[in-house]
Design a protein around this motif. Sequence first.
Motif, PDB file in Angstrom:
ATOM      1  N   MET A   1       7.691 -17.239  38.772  1.00  0.00           N
ATOM      2  CA  MET A   1       7.274 -16.312  37.666  1.00  0.00           C
ATOM      3  C   MET A   1       6.454 -17.116  36.541  1.00  0.00           C
ATOM      4  SD  MET A   1       9.923 -13.777  35.130  1.00  0.00           S
ATOM      5  CE  MET A   1       9.183 -13.063  33.937  1.00  0.00           C
ATOM      6  N   ILE A   2       5.693 -16.875  36.222  1.00  0.00           N
ATOM      7  CA  ILE A   2       4.800 -17.490  35.004  1.00  0.00           C
ATOM      8  C   ILE A   2       5.352 -17.147  33.826  1.00  0.00           C
ATOM      9  CG2 ILE A   2       2.723 -18.060  33.877  1.00  0.00           C
ATOM     10  CD1 ILE A   2       0.974 -17.560  36.385  1.00  0.00           C
ATOM     11  N   THR A   3       5.810 -18.160  32.903  1.00  0.00           N
ATOM     12  CA  THR A   3       6.159 -17.789  31.724  1.00  0.00           C
ATOM     13  C   THR A   3       5.026 -18.134  30.614  1.00  0.00           C
ATOM     14  OG1 THR A   3       6.874 -20.454  31.023  1.00  0.00           O
ATOM     15  CG2 THR A   3       8.496 -18.577  32.080  1.00  0.00           C
ATOM     16  N   GLU A   4       5.155 -17.593  29.525  1.00  0.00           N
ATOM     17  CA  GLU A   4       4.240 -17.626  28.383  1.00  0.00           C
ATOM     18  C   GLU A   4       4.273 -19.177  27.671  1.00  0.00           C
ATOM     19  OE1 GLU A   4       3.121 -14.140  26.327  1.00  0.00           O
ATOM     20  OE2 GLU A   4       2.439 -13.073  27.669  1.00  0.00           O
TER      21      GLU A   4
ATOM     22  N   THR B   1     -13.512 -20.739  35.152  1.00  0.00           N
ATOM     23  CA  THR B   1     -12.954 -19.272  35.329  1.00  0.00           C
ATOM     24  C   THR B   1     -11.378 -19.309  35.665  1.00  0.00           C
ATOM     25  OG1 THR B   1     -14.986 -18.232  35.712  1.00  0.00           O
ATOM     26  CG2 THR B   1     -12.983 -17.184  36.485  1.00  0.00           C
ATOM     27  N   ALA B   2     -11.266 -20.149  36.573  1.00  0.00           N
ATOM     28  CA  ALA B   2      -9.695 -20.427  37.122  1.00  0.00           C
ATOM     29  C   ALA B   2      -8.913 -20.805  35.676  1.00  0.00           C
ATOM     30  CB  ALA B   2      -9.866 -21.400  38.287  1.00  0.00           C
ATOM     31  N   ILE B   3      -9.329 -21.962  34.949  1.00  0.00           N
ATOM     32  CA  ILE B   3      -8.643 -22.332  34.104  1.00  0.00           C
ATOM     33  C   ILE B   3      -8.392 -21.305  32.992  1.00  0.00           C
ATOM     34  CG2 ILE B   3      -8.693 -23.977  32.116  1.00  0.00           C
ATOM     35  CD1 ILE B   3     -10.187 -25.788  34.177  1.00  0.00           C
ATOM     36  N   ALA B   4      -9.411 -20.577  32.669  1.00  0.00           N
ATOM     37  CA  ALA B   4      -9.349 -19.519  31.486  1.00  0.00           C
ATOM     38  C   ALA B   4      -8.492 -18.511  31.970  1.00  0.00           C
ATOM     39  CB  ALA B   4     -10.690 -18.879  31.114  1.00  0.00           C
ATOM     40  N   LEU B   5      -8.346 -18.016  33.161  1.00  0.00           N
ATOM     41  CA  LEU B   5      -7.431 -17.110  33.701  1.00  0.00           C
ATOM     42  C   LEU B   5      -6.007 -17.509  33.504  1.00  0.00           C
ATOM     43  CD1 LEU B   5      -9.513 -15.479  36.707  1.00  0.00           C
ATOM     44  CD2 LEU B   5      -9.255 -14.532  34.174  1.00  0.00           C
ATOM     45  N   GLU B   6      -5.851 -18.550  34.089  1.00  0.00           N
ATOM     46  CA  GLU B   6      -4.579 -19.302  34.079  1.00  0.00           C
ATOM     47  C   GLU B   6      -3.949 -19.379  32.750  1.00  0.00           C
ATOM     48  OE1 GLU B   6      -0.805 -19.962  35.837  1.00  0.00           O
ATOM     49  OE2 GLU B   6      -2.900 -18.999  36.556  1.00  0.00           O
ATOM     50  N   LEU B   7      -4.692 -20.013  31.569  1.00  0.00           N
ATOM     51  CA  LEU B   7      -4.229 -20.256  30.340  1.00  0.00           C
ATOM     52  C   LEU B   7      -4.006 -18.397  29.684  1.00  0.00           C
ATOM     53  CD1 LEU B   7      -6.844 -22.549  28.980  1.00  0.00           C
ATOM     54  CD2 LEU B   7      -4.225 -23.044  29.550  1.00  0.00           C
ATOM     55  N   ALA B   8      -4.676 -17.648  29.947  1.00  0.00           N
ATOM     56  CA  ALA B   8      -4.491 -16.240  29.473  1.00  0.00           C
ATOM     57  C   ALA B   8      -3.299 -15.876  30.058  1.00  0.00           C
ATOM     58  CB  ALA B   8      -5.950 -15.249  30.055  1.00  0.00           C
TER      59      ALA B   8
ATOM     60  N   CYS C   1      -3.051 -26.774  32.438  1.00  0.00           N
ATOM     61  CA  CYS C   1      -1.985 -26.114  31.717  1.00  0.00           C
ATOM     62  C   CYS C   1      -0.856 -26.867  31.181  1.00  0.00           C
ATOM     63  CB  CYS C   1      -1.633 -24.678  32.454  1.00  0.00           C
ATOM     64  SG  CYS C   1      -2.826 -23.504  32.838  1.00  0.00           S
ATOM     65  N   PHE C   2      -0.296 -27.771  31.979  1.00  0.00           N
ATOM     66  CA  PHE C   2       0.589 -28.914  31.611  1.00  0.00           C
ATOM     67  C   PHE C   2       0.126 -29.786  30.313  1.00  0.00           C
ATOM     68  CE2 PHE C   2       2.076 -33.023  31.987  1.00  0.00           C
ATOM     69  CZ  PHE C   2       3.405 -32.893  31.300  1.00  0.00           C
ATOM     70  N   LEU C   3      -1.171 -30.315  30.500  1.00  0.00           N
ATOM     71  CA  LEU C   3      -1.511 -31.141  29.452  1.00  0.00           C
ATOM     72  C   LEU C   3      -2.046 -30.373  28.408  1.00  0.00           C
ATOM     73  CD1 LEU C   3      -3.806 -33.363  31.829  1.00  0.00           C
ATOM     74  CD2 LEU C   3      -1.830 -33.954  30.582  1.00  0.00           C
ATOM     75  N   SER C   4      -2.324 -28.918  28.264  1.00  0.00           N
ATOM     76  CA  SER C   4      -2.458 -28.415  26.907  1.00  0.00           C
ATOM     77  C   SER C   4      -1.383 -27.431  26.605  1.00  0.00           C
ATOM     78  CB  SER C   4      -3.638 -27.224  27.351  1.00  0.00           C
ATOM     79  OG  SER C   4      -3.514 -26.524  28.461  1.00  0.00           O
ATOM     80  N   SER C   5      -0.190 -27.892  26.928  1.00  0.00           N
ATOM     81  CA  SER C   5       1.121 -27.240  26.449  1.00  0.00           C
ATOM     82  C   SER C   5       1.885 -28.224  25.714  1.00  0.00           C
ATOM     83  CB  SER C   5       1.759 -26.706  27.601  1.00  0.00           C
ATOM     84  OG  SER C   5       2.370 -28.069  28.462  1.00  0.00           O
ATOM     85  N   ASP C   6       3.167 -27.679  25.102  1.00  0.00           N
ATOM     86  CA  ASP C   6       4.135 -28.363  24.280  1.00  0.00           C
ATOM     87  C   ASP C   6       4.659 -29.485  25.493  1.00  0.00           C
ATOM     88  OD1 ASP C   6       3.828 -27.440  21.598  1.00  0.00           O
ATOM     89  OD2 ASP C   6       4.968 -25.513  22.245  1.00  0.00           O
TER      90      ASP C   6
END
Length: 249
Positions: free
Chosen positions: A1-4, A22-29, A225-230
């Motif tokens: 399950m993906i958490t926000e 596109t893949a990165i944009a969709l996963e970040l979304a 996504c990891f590198l762009s997160s808290d």
Amino acid sequence: MITETHSGRVAVVTGAAGGFGTAIALELARRGADIIAVDIHSPDATVSAVRELGRKATGITADISNADAVAGITPELLDFGGRVDILVNNAGVFPFVDLFELNYAEWRRIFAINTDSQFLMATAVMRSMRESGWGRIVNLASNSLGLAVSGMVAYMAAKGAVVGFTRALATDLAPYGITVNAVCPTASRTSGGEKFIGNEVLEHVAQMQAIKRVGVASDIVGTVCFLSSDDSAFMTAQTVVCDGGLMRV
């Protein structure tokens, strides 16, 4: 399950009309970010897909290797969400050019798209990040830096510059809560990979990897996504290789 994990964040993704972008944009979304999709080609399909996920999105068509073009779109980048939290510098080209056919104009073109664009986009948004006291910049480099690949002098030099740029930028931006890291993918089955590299080469590369299958765009999105997160708050100036173990060779 993906958490926000990216809920409320505003992310700019370059080269967002297809492939990795596109893949990165969709996963970040999917993880809660609103998306500004930037590409020299229309990113409308990516924007529509992000909106279908329930996130805000806008598309900008621009040549981000051109300083005047980036200056022209900067107000739009900053007005969309009032700030920019995340920049994924994905745009790039990877042509094979015989060394004896490589001229200075082509050298400059490859550098402009792969390296200059990253500098221009970072300088366009880093003041917004500084004001917020939080920011994530993820630069796409290449695992070719650890290999010996013929016909890629300009490309490998440009991607090597991305690694150096990442380390230096991270040093200067760290005091403001901004991290900067690079991700090195392998040759992958994307629209660009199939066009410029070809399936035969992709399959050959896969057989040299520890994980013996051709890479696809979804293989790098988790790392981005990891590198762009808290979660990556204490990680900066690093180069992360996502290539199925090819660079172990």
